[in-house]
Scaffold this motif. Structure first.
Motif, mmCIF file in Angstrom:
data_model
loop_
_atom_site.group_PDB
_atom_site.id
_atom_site.type_symbol
_atom_site.label_atom_id
_atom_site.label_comp_id
_atom_site.label_asym_id
_atom_site.label_seq_id
_atom_site.Cartn_x
_atom_site.Cartn_y
_atom_site.Cartn_z
ATOM 1 N N UNK A 115 0.820 -1.207 0.000
ATOM 2 C CA UNK A 115 0.000 0.000 0.000
ATOM 3 C C UNK A 115 0.849 1.250 0.000
ATOM 4 N N UNK A 116 0.172 2.396 0.185
ATOM 5 C CA UNK A 116 0.842 3.691 0.136
ATOM 6 C C UNK A 116 0.245 4.619 1.183
ATOM 7 N N UNK A 117 1.121 5.398 1.824
ATOM 8 C CA UNK A 117 0.704 6.481 2.712
ATOM 9 C C UNK A 117 0.973 7.785 1.977
ATOM 10 N N UNK A 118 -0.067 8.606 1.800
ATOM 11 C CA UNK A 118 0.082 9.906 1.167
ATOM 12 C C UNK A 118 -0.178 10.982 2.211
ATOM 13 N N UNK A 119 0.834 11.813 2.437
ATOM 14 C CA UNK A 119 0.723 12.899 3.412
ATOM 15 C C UNK A 119 0.796 14.209 2.639
ATOM 16 N N UNK A 120 -0.281 14.991 2.691
ATOM 17 C CA UNK A 120 -0.359 16.244 1.940
ATOM 18 C C UNK A 120 -0.165 17.430 2.876
ATOM 19 N N UNK A 121 0.305 18.516 2.293
ATOM 20 C CA UNK A 121 0.363 19.773 3.031
ATOM 21 C C UNK A 121 -1.074 20.214 3.301
ATOM 22 N N UNK A 122 -1.341 20.808 4.462
ATOM 23 C CA UNK A 122 -2.700 21.310 4.711
ATOM 24 C C UNK A 122 -3.084 22.325 3.652
ATOM 25 N N UNK A 123 -4.317 22.221 3.150
ATOM 26 C CA UNK A 123 -4.789 23.109 2.091
ATOM 27 C C UNK A 123 -5.787 24.102 2.658
#
Length: 126
Positions: A115-123
């Motif tokens: 699987x994959x963990x995607x961590x985004x910058x707060x938008x």
């Protein structure tokens, strides 16, 4: 007097709209949330875990195979066991895409991306 009322109502509507526009938008799993993750036949469901930077999430693994689950570049591991739920708490301090891999107990040198963990910058906004 009607013109004054309309101007006040217009500015009030603009203010409310700007308030909602500037609120953080949902980027997946919120901080403090727990997600049930099933690993079956060396595939993870859900296959992608999305969250935002600065959040802390917990994954609860249930699997049909014993082994070690690792979030690469975060170096967070959990050892799975048959018939038991295993928790993994992830403090999402860095943004990016991070593979989630498994090293099965039956073949400990075999690395399988599950699987994959995607961590985004707060938008903000749209």
């Amino acid at each position: 007097m009607n013109r004054g009322f309309l101007i006040i109502a217009l500015f009030l509507a603009i203010g409310i709209g700007m308030y909602y526009y500037l609120q953080p938008q949902g980027g997946g799993i919120a901080s403090g949330d727990t997600v049930d993750v099933i690993i079956q036949n060396r595939h993870m469901e859900p296959s992608v875990i999305r969250t935002e930077k600065s959040s802390t999430i917990t994954l609860v693994f249930r699997t049909d195979e014993e082994g070690t689950v690792l979030v690469e570049d975060y170096n967070i591991t959990a050892v799975t066991a048959l018939g038991r739920s295993i928790d993994m708490t992830i403090p999402a301090r860095r943004s990016g895409t991070f593979p989630i891999v498994m090293y099965p107990l039956s073949a400990p040198k075999q690395k399988i991306q599950i699987g994959t963990l995607e961590v985004a910058e707060p938008r903000r906004g749209w």
